[in-house]
Structures are given as structure tokens and as C-alpha cells.
Design an enzyme around this catalytic site. Structure first.
Site, short mmCIF file in Angstrom:
data_model
loop_
_atom_site.label_atom_id
_atom_site.label_comp_id
_atom_site.label_asym_id
_atom_site.label_seq_id
_atom_site.Cartn_x
_atom_site.Cartn_y
_atom_site.Cartn_z
N LEU A 1 49.02 -39.09 56.83
CA LEU A 1 50.18 -38.30 57.24
C LEU A 1 51.39 -38.58 56.37
CD1 LEU A 1 49.99 -38.71 61.13
CD2 LEU A 1 49.34 -36.70 59.80
N GLY A 2 51.49 -39.79 55.85
CA GLY A 2 52.64 -40.15 55.04
C GLY A 2 52.51 -41.55 54.51
N GLU A 3 53.41 -41.88 53.60
CA GLU A 3 53.39 -43.20 52.98
C GLU A 3 54.80 -43.57 52.57
OE1 GLU A 3 50.85 -45.61 49.56
OE2 GLU A 3 50.67 -43.43 49.76
N GLY A 4 55.16 -44.82 52.78
CA GLY A 4 56.49 -45.29 52.41
C GLY A 4 56.47 -46.77 52.11
N GLY A 5 57.66 -47.37 52.10
CA GLY A 5 57.74 -48.79 51.80
C GLY A 5 57.03 -49.66 52.81
N GLY B 1 54.16 -48.91 54.24
CA GLY B 1 52.71 -48.76 54.14
C GLY B 1 52.32 -47.31 54.37
N VAL C 1 50.63 -44.06 57.01
CA VAL C 1 50.45 -43.57 58.37
C VAL C 1 49.29 -42.58 58.37
CG1 VAL C 1 51.50 -42.37 60.33
CG2 VAL C 1 52.92 -43.81 58.85
N LYS D 1 50.21 -46.46 62.09
CA LYS D 1 50.96 -47.00 60.96
C LYS D 1 50.33 -48.33 60.55
CE LYS D 1 55.55 -47.01 60.80
NZ LYS D 1 56.98 -47.44 61.02
N ASP E 1 69.00 -46.98 59.97
CA ASP E 1 68.28 -46.21 58.96
C ASP E 1 68.09 -44.76 59.40
OD1 ASP E 1 67.17 -46.00 56.45
OD2 ASP E 1 65.16 -46.60 57.08
#
Length: 425
Positions: free
Chosen positions: A99-103, A105, A107, A128, A224
Site C-alpha cells: 500500500l505504501g512505503e516510507g521511512g 518501512g 505497509v 505496517k 507530523d
């Protein structure tokens, strides 16, 4: 998922006291995998964290190997999942379910049935998988469990459960089918854009989420707030997600929390960036930036634009005090389909929120009240003649009648020509 070596956060140096997070007798500075697992199993409770710069929870919880048992308000209704269960429902964390990726890790989407746990209904979930090699992995996991285990609200994403197995840290949330606001505003998920009414609804929901956090018995500073952390359900109802950077607000006579500057460029309040002093008004500034993104369809920070337009706050500020000038920066994809009065009020509110003086920024309950008054305005710019665009411009007054008459005559003439051509054929 291959086992990864357990790496310390710092190379031979302990974390500063300011960024120290304690769980029982374990610090944020990670021990070896074996020592961590052993000590984690021995924990009987979370230690109450009293420093304003540390994470804290109003109750306590204890690890019993399978779950966090509720004590007070903490951890109510959270389920403990095993790693192999989460592997199964995400097809071993397949990229097809990403579904997504960020700092933090990645999802992944998964689906749990009603037989997995007593009382747990069948539903889609978002899993996550925190990057334990990253600087924030374990700390984010702890913050999410503490804050989302403690709070429940219609405009906060629901944490269903967690997994704490060896060095792995995972979180299981309700699935938000519309994804993030960021995707809808900037990544063109579909050919259509978010209508003005939907944008206003999202702003109201997000504002209510922040107001709830700020109004808690011990205020929570989200720290944030940005479009990628605003998730949307099937009805475009907004819910705040990702509490990895959240902080408990100041206590007693303290006016702020002093902390290391963290967050996202373009959204962070200037006084926080300069001094590290964090208050609930820092969140209000970030909310103002998101309002500007909803108005303009532009990112808070866009380095692909010229220097003068790179920072949304600086570029848009001169346009926010005049209806005539405001329409020059409105998102062109709205094609004039927005309330003139509504956008003027939202622009004025955004200007207050991004004030350089924190004391001049409104509190979130007042923000919610202002936004809710704008929901039913119907004075669309495209019907009042104030919207202008080279692609399509509304025609009003006598010119509109003349243009309509001219168009009808041309259509009639074209029809006659077609009839004559048909007879000749």
C-alpha cells in the site's frame, strides 16, 4: 522475510537523554537480539515516563508473551498477532499487496477472517512492517502502541493490534480504502479531482482529530501533520495516522516541550524549527499548510518549481487577503466549482494558522467551528462570474445571452446545410 541482523541505533554511542525512551529497563539504544528478546519477556509493565520529552501513557500495560493486557485505559481492545499470521494474510508481505512505503518501512494490505481471534470481525487491514534497521523503527512502534492503544476517536485511524516477535515490530490497522489525501491531491489516482465540498469535509475531519488530541486530559502534540498522514475511508472521512513522532504536551507551568526538531520540511512551524520548542500551536501551523494545499493543489514544498514558488507558505501568503487575488492561486482542476465565500474564509483561516507568532494562531476547536459553518455554501465561482480560466471561462450578463443566441443560430444554419446535403446526395 529474511532475518536481518540487529543493529544499534548509534555506533558506539548511547542516545541522548532527550531522546531516551524507556520500556521497563530497556532503553531505545538497542541491545543484541538475544538480550532484547530475553529482557522483553521479563517485562512486567511499561514504566511511567515522567519527563515531558519522553513518551508517556496514563495507564500501564504488561507483556505476557501473547498480548498487552489492559490496565486503566491503555491498550484497550488491542489484539496480539503472531508473525506467521501476518505473513499469511499479506502473502508473505508481497509487493502485490503493498500500500505504501516510507521511512518507517512498508505497509501491506491483508484480510483477516472472524476465526482468527474471538470477537474480531472479518475485515481488510493494513499491516505496517517497521524497519528495525532504521533510526525510528522501534521508537515509532512504541509510540503508536502507546497513543493509539490509549485513544479512540472517529477521526483517528484505529489500531487493531500489534506483533512483537524477536526483533520484528508490526502494527495492524483498519484499512482505509481511499488511501491518503496526498495521493488524491498530488498523485493523480484518478482522472477526476477532489471536489471542493469533499476537500472541506476532509479538512473538518482532520481538524476534529487534532482538536481531540489537543483537548485530551494530557494534551498530545501530533508533530507530523501532513497530507500523507491523513487517510480517507470509503466516504472520504479523514482519519489521522502515524503517531510515531507524537509527544505529550507540556505539564504544569511549562509552556512548551523542548525536543529535537523532527517532522517534514514545509509543514513544521518556524519557531519549532529554530528553537525546538514544541506546543499544540505547532500543529496548528501544520494544519494551515494543509489548508493551503487543499486550496491550491500544490505541495507544501516543491523543488521542481522556481525559487519564488518552491515554498507554498511564502508564495501563497500575498494572495490570501483578497478574493480577487485568491482566485489566481486556486487549484485549476476545480474549474471554478467552489464557493467564493467558502474559499475566502478558508484562506483567511489558513493565514491565521500560519502566523509567525504562535499566539496569533487559533486553537483547533475554533478552527473546527469556522470550517463547519462553510459546509453548505452554494455560491459557486463558476456561476457568479468571478472564475476565469483560458480553458473555460463562464459568460455572464448580456454577453451570455448574445453568445447563446449566436450559438443557436449557428446550430440552426448547420442543421439546414446537413438537410440540403442529404437531399442532393
Amino acid at each position: 522475510m529474511a532475518n536481518r541482523p540487529w543493529k544499534p541505533v548509534t555506533a558506539g554511542k548511547c542516545c541522548t537523554v532527550e531522546d531516551h525512551v524507556v520500556i521497563g529497563n530497556l532503553s531505545r539504544c538497542r541491545p543484541s537480539r538475544a538480550d532484547f528478546s530475553k529482557k522483553l519477556a521479563e517485562l512486567t509493565s511499561f514504566r511511567r515516563l515522567k519527563s515531558s520529552s519522553e513518551l508517556s501513557s496514563p495507564g500501564s500495560a504488561r507483556f505476557n508473551g501473547d498480548s498487552i493486557e489492559e490496565s486503566g485505559r491503555f491498550g484497550a481492545g488491542l489484539y496480539a498477532f503472531q508473525l506467521n499470521e501476518l505473513r499469511a494474510i499479506t502473502h508473505d508481505f508481497s509487493n502485490n499487496y503493498l500500500l505504501g512505503e516510507g521511512g518507517f518501512g512498508t505497509v501491506h494490505k491483508g484480510y483477516i477472517d472472524d476465526k482468527m481471534r474471538p470477537g474480531l470481525k472479518a475485515q481488510a487491514v493494513a499491516v505496517k512492517l517497521l524497519d528495525t534497521d532504521g533510526l525510528q523503527g522501534h521508537r515509532e512502534w512504541l509510540a503508536e502502541v502507546i497513543f493509539l492503544g490509549q485513544f479512540r476517536h472517529p477521526h483517528l485511524v484505529k489500531l487493531i493490534g500489534y506483533c512483537c516477535e524477536n526483533e520484528e515490530r508490526l502494527l495492524v490497522y483498519e484499512y482505509m480504502p481511499r488511501g491518503s489525501l496526498e495521493n488524491h491531491l498530488f498523485r493523480r489516482l484518478s482522472s477526476s479531482t477532489l471536489p471542493w465540498g469533499t476537500r472541506l469535509k476532509i479538512a473538518i475531519g482532520a481538524a476534529k482529530g487534532l482538536a481531540f488530541l489537543h483537548g485530551a486530559e494530557k494534551p498530545v502534540i501530533y508533530r507530523d501533520f501532513k497530507t500523507s498522514n491523513i487517510l480517507l475511508d470509503s466516504d472520504y472521512s479523514a482519519k489521522l495516522s502515524d503517531f510515531g513522532l507524537a509527544k505529550m504536551g507540556p505539564e504544569g507551568e511549562d509552556t512548551h516541550v523542548s525536543t529535537r526538531v523532527m517532522g517534514t520540511h514545509g509543514y513544521a512551524a518556524p519557531e519549532y524549527v529554530m528553537t525546538g520548542h514544541l506546543t499544540t500551536r505547532s500543529d496548528v501551523y501544520s494544519f494551515g499548510v494543509v489548508l493551503l494545499e487543499l486550496l491550491t493543489g500544490r505541495r507544501a514544498l516543491d523543488k521542481t518549481r522556481g525559487k519564488a514558488e518552491e515554498k507554498l507558505v511564502d508564495w501563497s501568503r500575498p494572495y490570501l487577503t483578497s478574493s480577487r487575488r485568491l482566485r489566481c492561486i486556486m487549484d485549476p482542476r476545480l474549474s471554478g466549482q467552489y464557493s467564493v465565500k467558502g474559499t475566502r474564509e478558508v484562506a483567511a483561516l489558513a493565514l491565521m494558522c500560519i502566523s509567525s507568532n504562535p499566539k496569533d494562531r487559533p486553537r483547533m476547536p475554533a478552527v473546527v467551528e469556522i470550517l463547519e459553518r462553510l459546509q453548505h455554501l452554494k455560491d459557486m465561482a463558476v456561476t457568479t462570474g468571478v472564475w476565469s480560466s483560458k480553458a473555460a471561462s463562464p459568460i455572464v450578463g448580456r454577453n451570455a445571452i448574445s453568445a447563446k443566441t449566436k450559438m443557436e443560430r449557428e446550430n440552426l444554419a448547420n442543421g439546414r446545410r446537413r438537410v440540403v446535403s442529404a437531399k442532393l446526395a
